[in-house]
Enzyme design. Sequence first.
Site, PDB file in Angstrom:
ATOM      1  N   GLU A 121      -7.544   1.141   1.227  1.00  0.00           N
ATOM      2  CA  GLU A 121      -8.565   2.182   1.120  1.00  0.00           C
ATOM      3  C   GLU A 121      -9.772   1.885   2.005  1.00  0.00           C
ATOM      4  OE1 GLU A 121      -8.196   4.949  -0.378  1.00  0.00           O
ATOM      5  OE2 GLU A 121      -6.543   4.644  -1.781  1.00  0.00           O
ATOM      6  N   ASP A 262       4.319   6.811   1.810  1.00  0.00           N
ATOM      7  CA  ASP A 262       4.040   7.929   2.706  1.00  0.00           C
ATOM      8  C   ASP A 262       3.407   7.561   4.048  1.00  0.00           C
ATOM      9  OD1 ASP A 262       1.863   7.168   1.162  1.00  0.00           O
ATOM     10  OD2 ASP A 262       1.126   9.181   0.816  1.00  0.00           O
ATOM     11  N   GLU A 355       1.140  16.705  -8.967  1.00  0.00           N
ATOM     12  CA  GLU A 355       1.441  15.370  -8.458  1.00  0.00           C
ATOM     13  C   GLU A 355       2.949  15.116  -8.412  1.00  0.00           C
ATOM     14  OE1 GLU A 355      -1.412  12.484  -7.688  1.00  0.00           O
ATOM     15  OE2 GLU A 355      -1.172  14.464  -6.807  1.00  0.00           O
ATOM     16  N   GLU A 376      -2.828  16.861   1.947  1.00  0.00           N
ATOM     17  CA  GLU A 376      -1.631  16.716   2.770  1.00  0.00           C
ATOM     18  C   GLU A 376      -0.998  18.053   3.177  1.00  0.00           C
ATOM     19  OE1 GLU A 376      -2.467  12.814   1.212  1.00  0.00           O
ATOM     20  OE2 GLU A 376      -2.345  14.763   0.221  1.00  0.00           O
TER      21      GLU A 376
END
Length: 419
Positions: A121, A262, A355, A376
């Site tokens: 992050e 991902d 989700e 996304e």
Amino acid sequence: MFLLKLCFCVYVAFLIINVISVNLVTGLRYYSTKDLEDLREEVRSMFQHAYDSYLKYAYPYDELRPISCDGIDTWGSYSLTLIDALDTLAVMGNYSEFQRVADIVANNANFDANINVSVFETNIRIIGGLLSAHLLSYRAGVNVEPGWPCNGPLLRLAEDVARRLLAAFDTATGMPYGTVNLRYGVPPGETTITCTAGVGTYIVEFGTLSRLTGDPLYEEVALKALNALHHHRSSIGLLGNHIDVQSGRWTALDAGIGAGVDSYYEYLAKGAMLLHRPELAATFAESRKAIFRYLRQNDWHFWVSMTRGEVALPIFQSLEAFWPGTLSLVGDIDRAMKSLHNYHSVWKQYGFTPEFYNIPQGEPGTNREGYPLRPELVESTMYLYRVTKDPYLLEVGADILSSIQHSARTPCGYATVSF
């Protein structure tokens, strides 16, 4: 519970602006030029509402809580949202505010702190935010230093943060730990288990940093981590979800393109393009073949066993919606559009992408119904519209804008939606 991820909201706003304003002439079958201009300005106001609310109610905390109208530290107590939103100020054309905030960050940010942070992050939000703001500084009217873009205060801050993350990569495999202390390195007793995305999502930021500073170390460690993941792929070319960064042993054997995996695939494709590295393009092409062979069914992508390719979970995760955009970058438009149609059908069904979505049952996964403002789907929509100019994609962008305005907006920002 309804924690606003303002950085996500900012990203959504930025991407929608691109979707609906790339070419105002194309797509008039659905919207007039005035309609599109109005939508663009609505997006600009959405960003401003979220940004102003952060400054008013949450700064200097990391994030805004839009229900209680206060702030909270989440990732590192380093005013994450301010840094993460800085480049969007330039994209929105608010150059005076960009200059004001860039000066605040350059003069006040201090990462010499005894705090444990997520390596992943901190890279994508802090290093990425600082680098993108640095590269937009000249456009935004900042009086840049001689030698820019290879000099500058935001670049020096980005390198300072990256140096503090390097300790995480000191493992037997070169794959990084998931957590590092900004002052003291890897915390004692830190787990050696990291998700695949947490190992393979550095090459864009670290490669950019190396190219700007002339220090190859950052790009080298990011490449080593990517190569280690590829080396430990299964005999059928798939990667699992979690791996031991010291031994290279997989500890979660489900293979997919969603949560935990991902951005590994995303960064292979984007790193190859940004840094002109054909070996990354080759790795992505090899991975894509395995994904199409074992994961893809009716333009959905299931979770399967990484060793046998057998279906483990027939679900769609909202994080997977990055995939059509990534396919568009490598010219695979047909498959990209088919997947995006599937994902948009889920959005239309609920007003958001949950989700988890159980594909055979056609309903959200239990306890995973919420939508935490993920960008996304609209990112993929933007990429595909830039390539195809298909007016259907303007409809997708407008649907997303409308849903967020209707259900996620609060007096103090935009909130996670539970449904």
